[in-house]
Design a protein around this motif. Structure first.
Motif, short mmCIF file in Angstrom:
data_model
loop_
_atom_site.label_atom_id
_atom_site.label_comp_id
_atom_site.label_asym_id
_atom_site.label_seq_id
_atom_site.Cartn_x
_atom_site.Cartn_y
_atom_site.Cartn_z
N TYR A 96 44.03 48.85 40.38
CA TYR A 96 44.18 48.31 39.02
C TYR A 96 45.45 48.87 38.37
O TYR A 96 46.24 48.12 37.77
CB TYR A 96 42.96 48.67 38.19
CG TYR A 96 43.08 48.29 36.73
CD1 TYR A 96 42.91 46.97 36.31
CD2 TYR A 96 43.38 49.27 35.78
CE1 TYR A 96 43.03 46.64 34.98
CE2 TYR A 96 43.51 48.94 34.45
CZ TYR A 96 43.34 47.62 34.05
OH TYR A 96 43.46 47.29 32.72
N ASN A 99 48.62 47.49 39.34
CA ASN A 99 48.72 46.08 38.95
C ASN A 99 48.78 45.17 40.18
O ASN A 99 49.53 44.20 40.24
CB ASN A 99 49.97 45.87 38.07
CG ASN A 99 49.90 44.57 37.28
OD1 ASN A 99 48.80 44.07 36.99
ND2 ASN A 99 51.04 44.01 36.93
N SER A 101 45.80 43.91 41.53
CA SER A 101 44.46 43.30 41.65
C SER A 101 44.51 41.89 42.22
O SER A 101 43.67 41.51 43.05
CB SER A 101 43.80 43.27 40.27
OG SER A 101 43.72 44.56 39.73
N SER A 102 45.50 41.12 41.81
CA SER A 102 45.58 39.73 42.26
C SER A 102 45.98 39.60 43.72
O SER A 102 45.79 38.55 44.34
CB SER A 102 46.59 38.96 41.39
OG SER A 102 47.88 39.57 41.48
N ASN A 103 46.51 40.69 44.31
CA ASN A 103 46.96 40.64 45.69
C ASN A 103 45.92 41.14 46.69
O ASN A 103 46.19 41.20 47.89
CB ASN A 103 48.25 41.47 45.84
CG ASN A 103 49.41 40.89 45.06
OD1 ASN A 103 49.55 39.67 44.97
ND2 ASN A 103 50.22 41.75 44.47
N ASP A 105 41.92 40.82 48.18
CA ASP A 105 40.73 39.97 48.28
C ASP A 105 39.51 40.81 47.89
O ASP A 105 39.18 41.80 48.55
CB ASP A 105 40.58 39.45 49.71
CG ASP A 105 39.54 38.34 49.80
OD1 ASP A 105 38.40 38.58 49.36
OD2 ASP A 105 39.87 37.26 50.32
N ARG A 106 38.84 40.44 46.78
CA ARG A 106 37.69 41.20 46.30
C ARG A 106 36.57 41.22 47.34
O ARG A 106 35.80 42.18 47.43
CB ARG A 106 37.19 40.64 44.98
CG ARG A 106 38.15 40.87 43.82
CD ARG A 106 37.62 40.24 42.53
NE ARG A 106 38.46 40.56 41.39
CZ ARG A 106 39.58 39.96 41.08
NH1 ARG A 106 40.03 38.97 41.86
NH2 ARG A 106 40.29 40.31 40.01
#
Length: 457
Positions: A96, A99, A101-103, A105-106
């Protein structure tokens, strides 16, 4: 380092290496399942490294983790879950703050931790079952002969039965009645040989040190292993263990656990969690500061001298909850219900512990910890130190914003000696059993039940 300590550390290192390999394997397997390839992007490699490092730090600070053989299955599972949870928390926070997070896979993150936890639990259970199987078959079994007085033999014999899975069997006993009796120790070696014992445990109080020396002299030509389990009658021990000091073995009777590696871990915990909490509560602190200033005359913060780690004096910060007044020299009057000295919002601040939020500044300064024994006023220390046994030993670690005593109901006014004794008892238990997981447990308990308390005025 004793042989037992070396064996325990060697076992811990082996378990840690297997665990870290399992986490790496499960993370890569999860990546293959989600992405269809074992080829990891650099960011995933960094995440796995962070995951492994956080797990390593948590595991090393947890005593239950290293005692996975003797502890209950539930304790073992809880220990693994604690380390995995801490690892997951640190990894997610790390991603987090970068920065990124978008990269990520949850699904990969969730699957990695779930699969790692499952594999670690299965591996630990299979290892325990295998070990117990070999123990029942007689492998690793040690026959013990106990030399001691009646009380020591009864106590150690009972513990041997309780720890029967530790591969110890009671072979025989030799009773020593008192230090004033004369004993013929010439044939003691023959008695031990006839018993078939592999080890001799000398279980006598320190006052019988002369007899211990005679026994060792009688066994000077024997190769059997001998251990001394001293009896400390009515002595309050704190974080006791055997250590090595300037090349000599020492029985630590009362020492702080916050040294070396533990001290570094505790400080990292305070800096990381303290910074995050202070950032989150800053809007609340600004609001409270304004309310304190508008509802009563005087400074926003109240600074009081308290006893810190190793007995050193520190200044502890609080939002002022009382009207400005002057105490008599050397006297500190505890707040009581409907106290006339409270400001219009003072009672609310104290009941909800909001007055203590500035102490996170003390944490970042290094004067306090998030978790530890609550600091008492200096006058209270002088009053109680001769009334409560081992009272001052609670100052062997940094004072805390919250503590084991507080989450167990011993918070606020201590209007009786028994209440103070119970608080000190919980504080000393915390010091004696400190671990990173225990701190996290106390912080979570504080969030759910530690803020509002009917005993805080």
């Amino acid at each position: 380092m004793t042989r037992k300590t070396f064996e325990k550390k060697s076992s811990l290192i082996w378990v840690l290496l297997v665990d870290l390999f399992s986490i790496l394997f499960c993370s890569m397997l999860s990546h293959f399942y989600v992405k269809g390839t074992f080829h990891l992007h650099d960011r995933y490699i960094i995440a796995i490294f962070t995951m492994s490092l956080a797990y390593f730090i948590s595991a090393l600070s947890d005593d239950d983790y290293s005692n996975w053989i003797s502890n209950s299955v539930l304790s073992v599972i809880k220990s693994i879950l604690a380390s995995i949870s801490f690892s997951a928390f640190v990894t997610v926070v790390f991603i987090y703050f970068l920065n990124e997070s978008s990269n990520f896979d949850r699904y990969w993150i969730s699957l990695s931790f779930l699969l790692s936890f499952t594999v670690l639990v299965i591996y630990r259970l299979i290892s325990r079952l295998s070990l117990f199987y070999f123990q029942r078959k007689g492998f690793f079994r040690r026959n013990i002969l106990i030399i001691g007085d009646n009380n020591s033999i009864s106590s150690i014999g009972s513990r041997l039965r309780d720890f029967s899975n530790n591969s110890y069997t009671l072979a025989s006993v030799i009773r020593i009645r008192s230090k004033n009796d004369a004993y013929d120790l010439v044939d003691i070696a023959e008695k031990i040989r006839l018993s078939g014992a592999n080890e001799v445990w000398i279980c006598l109080p320190l006052e019988m040190g002369g007899i211990v020396r005679s026994i060792m002299y009688a066994l000077r030509n024997e190769t059997i292993e001998v251990r001394y389990l001293p009896e400390f009658k009515d002595v309050r021990l704190l974080n006791h263990r055997v250590s090595e000091v300037v090349g000599r073995y020492a029985i630590d009777l009362s020492v702080t656990p916050m040294s070396g590696q533990a001290r570094v871990l505790k400080r990292i915990e305070d800096l990381v969690i303290g910074s995050m909490i202070l950032l989150l509560i800053s809007p609340i602190c600004i609001g409270i500061a304004c309310a304190v200033k508008l509802t009563s005359k005087g400074p926003i913060l109240f600074k009081q001298a308290r006893t810190g780690a190793n007995g050193q004096e520190v200044k502890v910060y609080k939002f002022r909850s009382m009207k400005v007044h002057q105490e008599k020299a050397g006297q500190v009057t505890q707040a009581t219900k409907n106290d006339s000295r409270l400001t219009p919002i003072g009672g609310f601040l104290r009941r909800t512990s909001l007055d203590e939020l500035p102490q996170f500044i003390n944490v970042l300064q290094g004067h306090m910890s998030i978790v530890g024994p609550r600091p008492h006023a200096l006058a209270h220390n002088e009053y109680y130190k001769d009334l409560v046994e081992s009272y001052m030993r609670r100052h062997m670690v940094k004072p805390g914003i919250t503590g084991w005593a507080q989450v167990n109901g011993y918070r606020g006014e201590t209007d009786t000696l028994d209440k103070m004794k119970k608080r000190v008892e919980y504080d000393l238990w915390y010091i004696d059993n400190w671990s990173l997981w225990l701190d996290i447990k106390i912080i979570i308990a504080t969030v759910f039940k530690g803020f509002i308390n009917k005993n805080a005025y």
